[in-house]
Design a protein around this motif. Structure first.
Motif, PDB file in Angstrom:
ATOM      1  N   ALA A 141      -4.871 -99.315 -35.021  1.00 42.49           N
ATOM      2  CA  ALA A 141      -4.865-100.134 -33.808  1.00 42.49           C
ATOM      3  C   ALA A 141      -3.525-100.045 -33.085  1.00 42.49           C
ATOM      4  O   ALA A 141      -3.474-100.014 -31.852  1.00 42.49           O
ATOM      5  N   MET A 142      -2.433 -99.981 -33.847  1.00 41.04           N
ATOM      6  CA  MET A 142      -1.107 -99.919 -33.229  1.00 41.04           C
ATOM      7  C   MET A 142      -0.811 -98.553 -32.620  1.00 41.04           C
ATOM      8  O   MET A 142       0.036 -98.435 -31.740  1.00 41.04           O
ATOM      9  N   GLU A 143      -1.526 -97.507 -33.093  1.00 38.55           N
ATOM     10  CA  GLU A 143      -1.258 -96.150 -32.634  1.00 38.55           C
ATOM     11  C   GLU A 143      -2.293 -95.621 -31.642  1.00 38.55           C
ATOM     12  O   GLU A 143      -2.156 -94.512 -31.118  1.00 38.55           O
ATOM     13  N   SER A 144      -3.325 -96.431 -31.381  1.00 41.56           N
ATOM     14  CA  SER A 144      -4.389 -95.985 -30.475  1.00 41.56           C
ATOM     15  C   SER A 144      -3.924 -96.064 -29.021  1.00 41.56           C
ATOM     16  O   SER A 144      -3.431 -97.101 -28.581  1.00 41.56           O
ATOM     17  N   PRO A 145      -4.088 -94.955 -28.262  1.00 37.19           N
ATOM     18  CA  PRO A 145      -3.715 -94.981 -26.846  1.00 37.19           C
ATOM     19  C   PRO A 145      -4.747 -95.754 -26.015  1.00 37.19           C
ATOM     20  O   PRO A 145      -5.935 -95.744 -26.351  1.00 37.19           O
ATOM     21  N   PRO A 146      -4.303 -96.441 -24.957  1.00 34.78           N
ATOM     22  CA  PRO A 146      -2.897 -96.641 -24.597  1.00 34.78           C
ATOM     23  C   PRO A 146      -2.219 -97.573 -25.610  1.00 34.78           C
ATOM     24  O   PRO A 146      -2.847 -98.526 -26.070  1.00 34.78           O
ATOM     25  N   LEU A 147      -0.994 -97.263 -25.948  1.00 38.14           N
ATOM     26  CA  LEU A 147      -0.304 -98.007 -26.999  1.00 38.14           C
ATOM     27  C   LEU A 147      -0.206 -99.493 -26.648  1.00 38.14           C
ATOM     28  O   LEU A 147       0.156 -99.849 -25.526  1.00 38.14           O
ATOM     29  N   PRO A 148      -0.553-100.362 -27.591  1.00 41.13           N
ATOM     30  CA  PRO A 148      -0.513-101.804 -27.328  1.00 41.13           C
ATOM     31  C   PRO A 148       0.907-102.355 -27.367  1.00 41.13           C
ATOM     32  O   PRO A 148       1.838-101.683 -27.820  1.00 41.13           O
ATOM     33  N   VAL A 149       1.052-103.577 -26.896  1.00 43.68           N
ATOM     34  CA  VAL A 149       2.299-104.321 -27.059  1.00 43.68           C
ATOM     35  C   VAL A 149       2.228-104.979 -28.440  1.00 43.68           C
ATOM     36  O   VAL A 149       1.369-105.832 -28.686  1.00 43.68           O
ATOM     37  N   VAL A 150       3.088-104.545 -29.344  1.00 42.09           N
ATOM     38  CA  VAL A 150       3.128-105.093 -30.704  1.00 42.09           C
ATOM     39  C   VAL A 150       4.339-106.011 -30.788  1.00 42.09           C
ATOM     40  O   VAL A 150       5.471-105.571 -30.594  1.00 42.09           O
ATOM     41  N   PHE A 151       4.107-107.287 -31.067  1.00 43.79           N
ATOM     42  CA  PHE A 151       5.235-108.222 -31.007  1.00 43.79           C
ATOM     43  C   PHE A 151       5.176-109.277 -32.106  1.00 43.79           C
ATOM     44  O   PHE A 151       4.131-109.540 -32.700  1.00 43.79           O
ATOM     45  N   MET A 152       6.313-109.851 -32.361  1.00 47.21           N
ATOM     46  CA  MET A 152       6.466-111.024 -33.199  1.00 47.21           C
ATOM     47  C   MET A 152       7.535-111.886 -32.552  1.00 47.21           C
ATOM     48  O   MET A 152       8.310-111.406 -31.712  1.00 47.21           O
ATOM     49  N   ILE A 153       7.559-113.159 -32.919  1.00 48.68           N
ATOM     50  CA  ILE A 153       8.544-114.086 -32.369  1.00 48.68           C
ATOM     51  C   ILE A 153       9.395-114.610 -33.515  1.00 48.68           C
ATOM     52  O   ILE A 153       8.868-115.176 -34.479  1.00 48.68           O
ATOM     53  N   ALA A 154      10.688-114.391 -33.426  1.00 51.66           N
ATOM     54  CA  ALA A 154      11.606-114.797 -34.485  1.00 51.66           C
ATOM     55  C   ALA A 154      12.243-116.147 -34.155  1.00 51.66           C
ATOM     56  O   ALA A 154      12.321-116.551 -32.987  1.00 51.66           O
ATOM     57  N   ARG A 155      12.687-116.805 -35.187  1.00 55.93           N
ATOM     58  CA  ARG A 155      13.400-118.076 -35.042  1.00 55.93           C
ATOM     59  C   ARG A 155      14.344-118.212 -36.220  1.00 55.93           C
ATOM     60  O   ARG A 155      14.122-117.628 -37.283  1.00 55.93           O
ATOM     61  N   HIS A 156      15.406-118.977 -36.040  1.00 52.36           N
ATOM     62  CA  HIS A 156      16.322-119.185 -37.158  1.00 52.36           C
ATOM     63  C   HIS A 156      15.510-119.657 -38.363  1.00 52.36           C
ATOM     64  O   HIS A 156      14.783-120.658 -38.274  1.00 52.36           O
ATOM     65  N   PRO A 157      15.600-118.960 -39.487  1.00 51.62           N
ATOM     66  CA  PRO A 157      14.747-119.308 -40.637  1.00 51.62           C
ATOM     67  C   PRO A 157      14.964-120.716 -41.154  1.00 51.62           C
ATOM     68  O   PRO A 157      14.034-121.335 -41.685  1.00 51.62           O
ATOM     69  N   PHE A 158      16.178-121.250 -41.014  1.00 58.18           N
ATOM     70  CA  PHE A 158      16.418-122.616 -41.479  1.00 58.18           C
ATOM     71  C   PHE A 158      15.681-123.624 -40.601  1.00 58.18           C
ATOM     72  O   PHE A 158      15.191-124.641 -41.086  1.00 58.18           O
TER      73      PHE A 158
END
Length: 329
Positions: A147-164
């Motif tokens: 799914a991540m490599e299928s054209p057109p390439l998708p927007v692959v994202f995650m949202i980070a936050r201070h782990p504490f």
């Protein structure tokens, strides 16, 4: 009741009042979270934005540097944790859902894209993940990579936050976690509330909760014993395996408005969803609440958290000094 009667007989009404105040302050921090669903205002002028592009490029480079530094980007590195991604093929979006990092807001977006109405989501506001998984089934590693490599390439994202700041006593608020709460309190009674506060809580029929130090020590005990951690406080490094997944966007809660607008525009969904800000936090900002609780810990516990979230802190460039400085010896 015998305790109260004894205090009153001895003329200790002042002591009783002080104990009640202490109980109130303790229980105030344990109140259930309030749910708020609000429209979010995203930046109106986004493209072209060289600063944003440079920031996102820097984040990708930083993650790649840390992956190479520790050899996690090789075939001998960790396996991709495909089960925690949601894939919307129609709109070219692949998201790793990091809990306590705008997860409620983006679950709302993904559920809208899946065909749910706002009314349906509001009726099931406490169970968005179940609804999402009915539309976005968990994939194995091969299917996710395809799914991540299928054209057109998708927007692959995650949202980070201070782990504490992501640390939260999820177990404190839901009835299914009652046994877990008891285990936390039983494991480290020395980190619990004072006896007087506990007795008054029992007297007034208040549900007993672990203190934040008890909760954190429980997490650290499991980490040191190499036991699985709850998804709500698992490290982002292990949960989303950024060294194995080809992420195009590493968003952060600290720059969420711009980052979310970028994701929406890059995937073309900006006209399909109404940005929503869904807040499950206690009163006050998450940073203020986090500092209040984290400063209750010892330096040894903070160092334990630094070890647990070592790669999160390094990959996403978060600092732990503030919390180490305010912790007790």
């Amino acid at each position: 009741m015998a305790i109260i009667a004894s205090l009153l007989r001895k003329g200790s009404i002042v002591l009783l009042l002080l104990l009640c105040v202490s109980l109130h302050k303790h229980l105030k921090t344990m109140e259930p979270k309030k749910m708020m669903v609000e429209e979010a205002a995203l930046p109106t002028k986004l493209f072209p934005n060289q600063g944003l592009e440079e920031r996102l490029t820097h984040r990708r480079q930083r993650v790649n540097e840390v992956c190479r530094k520790y050899g996690f980007n090789t075939s001998k590195g960790q396996a991709i944790n495909s089960k925690e991604f949601l894939v919307n093929k129609e709109h070219g979006l692949v998201w790793c859902n990091v809990f306590k990092a705008a997860s409620s807001s983006w679950l709302w977006h993904f559920n809208i894209l899946a065909g749910y109405t706002e009314e349906e989501l509001l009726e099931n506001i406490n169970d968005p993940l179940r609804m999402a998984r009915e539309k976005y089934p968990r994939l194995d590693a091969q299917a996710l990579c395809a799914a991540m490599e299928s054209p057109p390439l998708p927007v692959v994202f995650m949202i980070a936050r201070h782990p504490f700041i992501r640390l939260d006593k999820i177990a404190s608020y839901s009835p299914p976690y009652q046994n877990l709460r008891r285990r936390m309190m039983k494991a480290h009674p020395e980190l619990g509330v004072g006896t007087s506060v506990m007795l008054l809580g029992i007297l007034f029929g208040q549900r007993q909760y672990p203190t934040f130090p008890q909760f954190v020590q429980y997490v650290l005990d499991r980490y040191r014993a190499k036991l699985p951690l709850n998804e709500h406080w698992e490290s982002m490094f292990k949960y989303c395996t950024p060294c194995q997944a080809n992420f195009t966007v590493f968003a952060k809660v600290e720059t969420l408005a711009e980052d979310s607008s970028y994701i929406m525009n890059a995937s073309g969904i900006q006209g399909l969803v109404k940005p929503r800000f869904i807040n499950r936090a206690r009163e006050g900002s998450s940073e203020e609440v986090a500092k209040h609780f984290l400063c209750q810990l010892t330096k040894r516990q903070i160092r334990g958290l630094i070890s647990l979230y070592k790669y999160d802190l390094e990959m996403f460039e978060y600092d732990a000094k503030t919390y180490l400085n305010c912790a007790s010896d």
